[in-house]
Each structure stands twice: as C-alpha cells, then as structure tokens.
Design an enzyme around this catalytic site. Structure first.
Site, mmCIF file in Angstrom:
data_model
loop_
_atom_site.group_PDB
_atom_site.id
_atom_site.type_symbol
_atom_site.label_atom_id
_atom_site.label_comp_id
_atom_site.label_asym_id
_atom_site.label_seq_id
_atom_site.Cartn_x
_atom_site.Cartn_y
_atom_site.Cartn_z
ATOM 1 N N GLU A 33 0.834 -1.202 0.000
ATOM 2 C CA GLU A 33 0.000 0.000 0.000
ATOM 3 C C GLU A 33 0.874 1.260 0.000
ATOM 4 O O GLU A 33 1.724 1.431 0.870
ATOM 5 C CB GLU A 33 -0.916 -0.023 1.232
ATOM 6 C CG GLU A 33 -1.834 -1.237 1.245
ATOM 7 C CD GLU A 33 -2.350 -1.579 2.633
ATOM 8 O OE1 GLU A 33 -2.179 -0.752 3.552
ATOM 9 O OE2 GLU A 33 -2.916 -2.676 2.805
ATOM 10 N N GLU A 64 -4.552 -6.590 3.032
ATOM 11 C CA GLU A 64 -3.368 -7.398 3.328
ATOM 12 C C GLU A 64 -3.542 -8.842 2.896
ATOM 13 O O GLU A 64 -2.587 -9.468 2.414
ATOM 14 C CB GLU A 64 -3.039 -7.304 4.811
ATOM 15 C CG GLU A 64 -2.412 -5.992 5.250
ATOM 16 C CD GLU A 64 -3.384 -4.830 5.292
ATOM 17 O OE1 GLU A 64 -2.942 -3.672 5.277
ATOM 18 O OE2 GLU A 64 -4.608 -5.088 5.353
ATOM 19 N N GLN A 86 2.291 -1.939 5.934
ATOM 20 C CA GLN A 86 2.609 -0.582 6.378
ATOM 21 C C GLN A 86 3.054 -0.572 7.842
ATOM 22 O O GLN A 86 3.970 0.148 8.215
ATOM 23 C CB GLN A 86 1.409 0.342 6.191
ATOM 24 C CG GLN A 86 1.252 0.846 4.783
ATOM 25 C CD GLN A 86 0.309 2.032 4.686
ATOM 26 O OE1 GLN A 86 -0.454 2.329 5.608
ATOM 27 N NE2 GLN A 86 0.351 2.716 3.566
ATOM 28 N N PHE A 87 2.383 -1.308 8.662
ATOM 29 C CA PHE A 87 2.795 -1.637 10.019
ATOM 30 C C PHE A 87 2.594 -3.134 10.179
ATOM 31 O O PHE A 87 1.622 -3.687 9.663
ATOM 32 C CB PHE A 87 1.972 -0.883 11.075
ATOM 33 C CG PHE A 87 2.248 0.592 11.113
ATOM 34 C CD1 PHE A 87 3.133 1.133 12.028
ATOM 35 C CD2 PHE A 87 1.607 1.457 10.228
ATOM 36 C CE1 PHE A 87 3.393 2.489 12.064
ATOM 37 C CE2 PHE A 87 1.853 2.812 10.250
ATOM 38 C CZ PHE A 87 2.747 3.333 11.168
ATOM 39 N N ASP A 89 1.513 -4.786 12.471
ATOM 40 C CA ASP A 89 0.218 -5.071 13.106
ATOM 41 C C ASP A 89 -0.833 -5.466 12.068
ATOM 42 O O ASP A 89 -1.727 -6.266 12.351
ATOM 43 C CB ASP A 89 -0.287 -3.844 13.868
ATOM 44 C CG ASP A 89 0.772 -3.168 14.707
ATOM 45 O OD1 ASP A 89 1.813 -2.768 14.137
ATOM 46 O OD2 ASP A 89 0.580 -3.025 15.923
ATOM 47 N N PHE A 90 -0.717 -4.882 10.851
ATOM 48 C CA PHE A 90 -1.735 -5.101 9.827
ATOM 49 C C PHE A 90 -1.590 -6.448 9.135
ATOM 50 O O PHE A 90 -2.355 -6.761 8.207
ATOM 51 C CB PHE A 90 -1.690 -3.976 8.786
ATOM 52 C CG PHE A 90 -1.830 -2.593 9.364
ATOM 53 C CD1 PHE A 90 -2.389 -2.388 10.616
ATOM 54 C CD2 PHE A 90 -1.389 -1.495 8.652
ATOM 55 C CE1 PHE A 90 -2.509 -1.107 11.152
ATOM 56 C CE2 PHE A 90 -1.499 -0.218 9.176
ATOM 57 C CZ PHE A 90 -2.066 -0.023 10.426
ATOM 58 N N ILE A 91 -0.652 -7.254 9.590
ATOM 59 C CA ILE A 91 -0.504 -8.591 9.035
ATOM 60 C C ILE A 91 -1.667 -9.488 9.449
ATOM 61 O O ILE A 91 -1.904 -10.538 8.836
ATOM 62 C CB ILE A 91 0.843 -9.206 9.472
ATOM 63 C CG1 ILE A 91 1.278 -10.321 8.514
ATOM 64 C CG2 ILE A 91 0.789 -9.707 10.908
ATOM 65 C CD1 ILE A 91 2.708 -10.802 8.762
ATOM 66 N N HIS A 131 -0.270 0.171 16.272
ATOM 67 C CA HIS A 131 0.876 0.393 15.387
ATOM 68 C C HIS A 131 2.193 0.108 16.099
ATOM 69 O O HIS A 131 3.234 0.648 15.716
ATOM 70 C CB HIS A 131 0.895 1.833 14.873
ATOM 71 C CG HIS A 131 -0.312 2.240 14.102
ATOM 72 N ND1 HIS A 131 -1.503 2.583 14.705
ATOM 73 C CD2 HIS A 131 -0.515 2.358 12.758
ATOM 74 C CE1 HIS A 131 -2.393 2.905 13.767
ATOM 75 N NE2 HIS A 131 -1.813 2.770 12.584
#
Length: 330
Positions: A33, A64, A86-87, A89-91, A131
């Site tokens: 992204e 994601e 992007q972070f 965490d977003f996995i 994040h």
C-alpha cells in the site's frame, strides 16, 4: 590514500537490499500500500518506482490478505515478491493465507512459495496499541515459516537479501525505532549475505548469557555496559537474528560457558518467544545452569499511547540491570 565509506541508516540498508536484489534479478518485485509514488509509509521504497516502473513496484488496494494471496500465486509461478505491511500489526488480516497456505504449500504440493513479508514492528515511538506490536510469537508455532528480526544496519541488509533469495516464505520484522537511529558504514552495491538461522555474539562475556533480538539488543548492550562499569560483570549478549530457524547451538554453547541465562524481548511476557528458549535450555543444558532462568519482557497489556505508560510497559535498561544482578547474586 584514505577511502571514505558511506554511512547508511537501518532504513537505508533495507532499501539498499531491495534495490540491489531487484537490479540483480528481474523476478524480484515489490508490492504493498502506497509503496510506489508515495514511497511507503516510512519511505523505504522511495525511488524504486522511478527506477523499476509500475510492473515491478505495485501499489495495491488496502487488503493485506489480497497482497499476500497474490504474492503467493506469483511466487508459485517463479517470481520473487517482497510484500510490505505498512505496520506489521496489519498482518493480522493475512494470517489465514500465511499460516494455512504459504507455510504449508511446499509440504502439500512440493512447490514452495518464496516470498518475503516485511514491515515495521515494535514500540517506543508513541504510536499506540494498533501500530506498535511485536507479532513474532503468533507465527513461531507454524512450521514452514522463517522469522527474521535484524538488530543492526548490516544485518538489516544482509538478512533481507538472504530472505529474498530463500525459496520459502520469510517474515521480516524491522523495528521502526531503529529505522533512523542506527547508522553504520555501508556502501550501496556492497554484496554480502547474512545467512538465515545463524545467531551472532553481539558482546562477549563469561558471567551471564543474555539472549535477545531486534531493538532489545541495544537495550541489552546499554545494560551490559552499566553492569561492567558498576559491578565488574561481563555479560555475553546473543543476538538471535533469526527466530526460525533458531540457532540452538549458539544459545547452548554460551549457557554452558556462563552457567546463567537471562532472556529479553519486547513482546509481552506470556506466550513470548523467551519461553521457547527457556524450554530449550532446560531440556538440553539444565545441568549447566547455576541459577534459575529469568525473563524480562513487556507487560501483558496493549501498548499504551501515553509516553509515561509506554515506558512503563516496555523493558527498560534498569529492568535488565536489576534482573541481571539477581542472576549474578547466586
């Protein structure tokens, strides 16, 4: 004649690794992204679109699961995708496709998925609970995945290059606190690989083994320097670098030398990676221990926004020094 070497940050080392691998191999491409014209949330992919074009620097929708799913398909067709979260965490939205397909596809079909999923992990930058996470333990229980957490500028480059060339899925955890704080001499185009699965002795010592990884290597270093100055104790710091595969031999060799083991990580204590290392040592080197194994980790809470609360949540140098002194008092 004096040769002046360029100085690179941890962030720039990651960019160098990606750019060099893309130049060397036309099958390597990046996707994520805002990684194209914008250059990524932390500017790691800045300049890649201009050099390699839209076919190899792909701005994706905010999905994601879609990013990783498409990358798996591309990898199975022989390409080498590098996915950016992007972070880290977003996995979470991609968890299913990572653990139930990417990790198992070689076992099931004989054809692996050679992709890298990289992104900024960790706290200390006042980014709050969504994040700032460290997610390594979520994936450490999944056979078929490799987990990498570099602590130095050179390892950020060398490990990422090795990860991109690996034939199976690699999760690459970059600690955002280190992005612009760490600097080292590093020439763009300097070719070297840091092999996956090999720990590094960050600091030699004989009195206590301290096993850690990522940003906590530098917390450990500061604690070791304080203990050397104030207590005359020499702490050996083992930087794991790769959590899977784990360099068990390096850990056991150090413990047999010092007779003491302190474990440190930034993730919450309960269910953290330190528990696996402690079990390893109890099973294979218990008779070498002179003291109980101790752990220093984050509190079992989400990462707070407030600076004072985040500092209280995270392991600090003083926490490491205090626990090390308890170990050394036996």
């Amino acid at each position: 004649m004096v040769i002046l070497r360029a100085v690179a940050t941890y962030l720039e080392a990651i960019r160098q690794a990606i750019r060099e691998e893309m130049r060397a191999d036309a099958d390597v491409f990046v996707m994520g992204e805002d990684i194209g014209a914008y250059g990524g949330a932390f500017k790691i992919t800045e300049g890649l679109l201009e050099e390699f074009g839209e076919d190899r620097v792909i701005d994706t929708p905010i999905s994601e699961a879609g990013i990783v799913g498409a990358a798996i398909g591309a990898a199975q067709m022989g390409l080498k995708p590098v996915c950016e979260m992007q972070f880290i965490d977003f996995i979470a939205p991609a968890f299913n496709v990572i653990v139930n397909f990417a990790a198992k596809v070689r076992y099931r079909t004989g054809v692996g998925a050679g992709l890298v999923i990289r992104g900024p992990c960790g706290a200390g930058v006042r980014a709050g609970p969504f994040h700032s996470q460290n997610v390594e333990s979520y994936f450490a229980n999944v056979p078929g995945l490799k987990l990498v957490a570099p602590a130095t500028v050179r390892d950020a480059k060398g490990l990422l290059k090795a990860a991109i060339r690996d034939p199976d899925p690699v999760l690459f955890f970059e600690h955002k606190y280190l992005y612009r704080r760490l600097r080292d001499e590093l020439e763009e185009g300097e070719e070297f690989l840091t092999p996956l699965g090999k720990a590094r002795t960050h600091r030699g010592g004989t009195d206590l083994t301290l096993v850690t990884y990522g940003a906590m290597v530098h917390t450990a270093q500061a604690a070791a320097e304080q203990l050397a100055e104030e207590d005359g104790a020499e702490i050996e710091i083992i930087d794991l670098r790769t959590l899977q595969p784990l360099d068990s031999a390096a850990i056991l060799e150090s413990v047999k030398k010092t007779g003491r083991l302190l474990l440190l990580h930034e993730a919450p204590r309960f269910g953290g990676f330190a528990g696996e290392v402690a079990a390893l040592v109890c099973e294979q080197a218990f008779e070498w221990l002179d003291t109980p194994i101790r752990r220093v980790a984050a509190l079992d809470t989400p990462v707070p926004y407030a600076a004072e609360l985040e500092d209280a949540h995270l392991p600090q140098v003083a926490d490491v020094v205090s626990m090390a002194r308890l170990q050394l008092s036996y």
